[in-house]
Design an enzyme around this catalytic site. Structure first.
Site, PDB file in Angstrom:
ATOM      1  N   ASP A   3      20.945  59.946  39.490  1.00  0.00           N
ATOM      2  CA  ASP A   3      20.129  58.880  40.057  1.00  0.00           C
ATOM      3  C   ASP A   3      18.684  59.135  39.664  1.00  0.00           C
ATOM      4  OD1 ASP A   3      19.371  56.662  41.468  1.00  0.00           O
ATOM      5  OD2 ASP A   3      20.350  57.242  43.344  1.00  0.00           O
ATOM      6  N   ASP A  38      14.918  51.680  40.140  1.00  0.00           N
ATOM      7  CA  ASP A  38      14.895  50.360  40.781  1.00  0.00           C
ATOM      8  C   ASP A  38      14.001  50.391  42.021  1.00  0.00           C
ATOM      9  OD1 ASP A  38      16.910  52.225  41.589  1.00  0.00           O
ATOM     10  OD2 ASP A  38      17.789  50.708  42.890  1.00  0.00           O
ATOM     11  N   CYS A 188      44.102  66.861  61.838  1.00  0.00           N
ATOM     12  CA  CYS A 188      44.055  66.775  60.381  1.00  0.00           C
ATOM     13  C   CYS A 188      44.894  67.903  59.797  1.00  0.00           C
ATOM     14  CB  CYS A 188      42.593  66.898  59.925  1.00  0.00           C
ATOM     15  SG  CYS A 188      42.381  66.965  58.148  1.00  0.00           S
ATOM     16  N   CYS A 190      44.459  68.892  56.381  1.00  0.00           N
ATOM     17  CA  CYS A 190      43.891  69.296  55.097  1.00  0.00           C
ATOM     18  C   CYS A 190      43.951  70.830  55.018  1.00  0.00           C
ATOM     19  CB  CYS A 190      42.468  68.767  54.945  1.00  0.00           C
ATOM     20  SG  CYS A 190      41.220  69.730  55.815  1.00  0.00           S
ATOM     21  N   CYS A 193      41.880  72.500  57.786  1.00  0.00           N
ATOM     22  CA  CYS A 193      42.388  72.344  59.153  1.00  0.00           C
ATOM     23  C   CYS A 193      43.764  72.988  59.324  1.00  0.00           C
ATOM     24  CB  CYS A 193      42.425  70.862  59.537  1.00  0.00           C
ATOM     25  SG  CYS A 193      40.786  70.113  59.513  1.00  0.00           S
TER      26      CYS A 193
HETATM   27  N1  GUN Z   1      20.973  55.625  46.472  1.00  0.00           N
HETATM   28  C1  GUN Z   1      21.229  54.960  47.610  1.00  0.00           C
HETATM   29  N2  GUN Z   1      20.715  53.713  47.559  1.00  0.00           N
HETATM   30  C2  GUN Z   1      20.109  53.587  46.373  1.00  0.00           C
HETATM   31  C3  GUN Z   1      19.416  52.507  45.711  1.00  0.00           C
HETATM   32  O1  GUN Z   1      19.243  51.420  46.250  1.00  0.00           O
HETATM   33  N3  GUN Z   1      18.937  52.770  44.447  1.00  0.00           N
HETATM   34  C4  GUN Z   1      19.124  53.972  43.839  1.00  0.00           C
HETATM   35  N4  GUN Z   1      18.657  54.145  42.593  1.00  0.00           N
HETATM   36  N5  GUN Z   1      19.778  54.991  44.423  1.00  0.00           N
HETATM   37  C5  GUN Z   1      20.263  54.791  45.672  1.00  0.00           C
HETATM   38 ZN    ZN Z   2      40.801  68.626  57.786  1.00  0.00          ZN
END
Ligand code: GUN
Ligand code: ZN
Length: 562
Positions: A3, A38, A188, A190, A193
């Site tokens: 990101d 963004d 659970c 898993c 657990c």
């Molecule tokens: N991670 C969670 N929401 C967003 C978002 O709106 N834009 C970006 N780039 N990363 C995110």
């Molecule tokens: Zn579990």
């Protein structure tokens, strides 16, 4: 995938990042998928602010695409809680050479359980995006919403919720989150657990406790994802969505949105015409499932007002025409033209469609649902209009309308006509039944199998869903009478020779198609001048066929070698 820092700017205040430097950085460290910087559209924005945010986001997307090289680029759809802005942003991004389309700005909606807004944001974005492109739901980390998000068309999720919850001693389950102190048992199985008792986990030091709970949270999240994939392949994802929505009142209330006609019409376009599994009723929301909506619409448009007298039967054991066979015979002998309808909880079922999906292949409690449900009452009201409706027990109250012998149509022929109209569109039955009709029934089940018109095999009826498989001769008849683009998939000239050899139709060779076609519908394959090339089974709808650049759009069944 990386990101860009947009979310960190939103969480921790403005961070000084250059929007293009950060894309170049992701590219240079060798990311498979990078993300543009963004503008995070918060739910409290005014429309004007949200509009400004998407303008900048789109501008940055355009410039970032120029420097992405071979890295795939994610361009998030923003637009706050304004559906028109979401759709507009999605459309504009969709026209660019981006690879991946996250839906952004939704974390605050999920944190505050604003699921109606979330659903609206997803649908509005999906409406604007090309259906062949992957969609990511940014920051979705709770399995509670996975089934719904997937059903609405999200393909990917990312989140750090599993560890954030763990830091707070909270365990994720598909129905919600539980504080470890409020649990007396681990509900659970898993690996975590199964290996530890609850007191062993509670007594761990903080850091190893976080580690164990985080792992549990991941196991649970991935288990839910696997269940969703199974549901997709079995065709019962909507059923899973309905069941899961009962885990949380906010989610349940958001489900109401899916009862709006507009949204149902949109979702119905992507819904296959039948499923491997029977339809299971989970509650009144099932009456609004896309496939149920479609069947109601088709029954309404094909069979409403066919006859002014309707004989009504109650819901009963399936197939209806067997359970009521004596009564039906008696009615048909005296009054062959009366419409016979079963008052099913899925809406009115013409008796001739009683073996067709989903009417036959559904499991619904037999109770007086129809009388109690306002929505169903409306459905029946608009189907019946001004017809005279008589319960079959009171049929003697009707004066017999004398009918000449030639009005009497064999019930099997009538079934073929009704299913053809329901499946291919009004009038298809008459077209396919024009010649001298003969059919073969299964010796074992007594059900219609193969249908011949003037000794040419035109249709086969599938035992599994009661729909027809279209044979080449049946295709020819429909091609001669239905005008383009009805039930057609039109291919580019360079694909013609492949189809003549019986090869399937790749989406990239599809020039256009009937907007009425649905996944798994039977179709006619034609060239650009409407020459008939073959018959096949659609795997996609029109929008998907035109959007996908790889994969099969239509499985060719038979090609026309004349
Ligand atoms: N991670 C969670 N929401 C967003 C978002 O709106 N834009 C970006 N780039 N990363 C995110
Ligand atoms: Zn579990």
């Amino acid at each position: 995938m990386t990101d860009s820092g947009t979310f960190q700017s939103y969480m921790y205040g403005d961070i000084n990042i250059d929007p293009y430097e950060i894309v170049a950085f992701q590219r240079d460290i060798g990311c498979d998928v990078g993300t543009i910087l963004d503008i995070f559209g918060t739910p409290d924005q005014t429309k004007k602010q949200a509009k400004k945010g998407i303008d900048i986001t789109i501008e940055r997307a355009k410039k970032s695409i120029n420097i992405k090289d071979s890295m795939k680029l994610a361009c998030p759809v923003q637009g706050s809680i304004y559906p028109d802005l979401r759709t507009k942003c999605a459309q504009e991004l969709g026209e660019l050479n981006a690879d991946f389309f996250p839906i952004g700005g939704v974390v605050p909606l999920m944190e505050n359980q604003r699921y109606s807004d979330l659903i609206q944001c997803i649908i509005a974005a999906k409406k604007g995006l090309p259906p062949g492109k992957p969609v990511h739901l940014f920051g979705a980390g709770h399995p509670l919403i996975f089934p719904m998000a997937v059903a609405l068309g999200c393909d990917f999720f990312d989140s750090s919720a599993y560890v954030k919850y763990a830091q707070d001693d909270r365990l994720i389950f598909y129905w919600g989150t539980e504080k470890i102190d409020e649990l007396t048992e681990l509900p659970c199985s898993c690996p975590i657990c199964s290996h530890y008792s609850i007191s062993e986990i509670k007594n761990q030091e903080k850091s190893s406790r976080i580690n164990l709970i985080a792992k549990h949270n991941l196991y649970v999240s991935f288990e839910e994802i696997r269940k969703i994939r199974n549901a997709i392949s079995n065709g019962n994802l909507w059923e899973m969505v309905e069941r899961r929505s009962h885990s949380n009142p906010h989610l349940l209330s958001a489900m109401k949105l899916l009862q709006s006609k507009d949204i149902k019409n949109y979702l119905e376009k992507y819904e296959p015409i039948s499923k491997k599994k029977a339809l299971f009723y989970t509650g009144t929301q099932t009456l609004h499932r896309p496939i149920v909506h479609r069947s109601q619409q088709r029954v309404q448009s094909c069979f409403s007002q066919i006859n002014k007298t309707i004989i009504e039967f109650e819901e009963t054991k399936k197939p209806y025409s067997q359970t009521y066979s004596k009564q039906i015979q008696r009615i048909r002998k005296k009054n062959p033209l009366f419409s016979i309808i079963v008052k099913s909880p899925l809406g009115p079922v013409p008796i001739e469609l009683d073996e067709t999906y989903p009417f036959a292949q559904s499991v619904i409690p037999i109770d007086p649902l129809v009388e109690q449900n306002e929505y169903l009452k409306q459905i029946y009201h608009s189907f019946y209009k001004d017809a005279t409706v008589v319960n079959w027990r009171n049929i003697s109250s009707l004066s017999t309308i004398s009918s000449s012998d030639n009005e009497y149509e064999d019930f099997d022929i009538r079934r073929i006509r009704y299913v053809a109209d329901y499946q291919f569109g009004k009038g298809a039955g008459d077209i396919l039944l024009k010649g001298k009709i003969r059919f073969v029934k299964s010796k074992k089940t007594g059900k219609i199998r193969n249908i011949y018109s003037d000794d040419k095999h035109v249709l086969s009826m599938r035992a599994s869903d009661g729909f027809f498989t279209l044979k080449i001769e049946g295709g020819r008849l429909l091609h001669d009478s239905f005008l383009s683009p009805l039930i057609r998939v039109i291919v580019f000239d360079d694909a013609v020779s492949f189809i003549r050899e019986g090869k399937s139709v790749f989406a990239k060779f599809i020039k256009d198609a009937d907007p009425g076609l649905r996944p798994f519908d039977e179709c006619l394959i034609v060239d650009e001048t409407d020459s008939f090339l073959g018959v096949g089974r659609c795997l996609l709808n029109r929008a998907e066929m035109l959007s996908f650049s790889s994969g099969v759009g239509v499985k060719t069944r038979e090609s026309n070698n004349i």
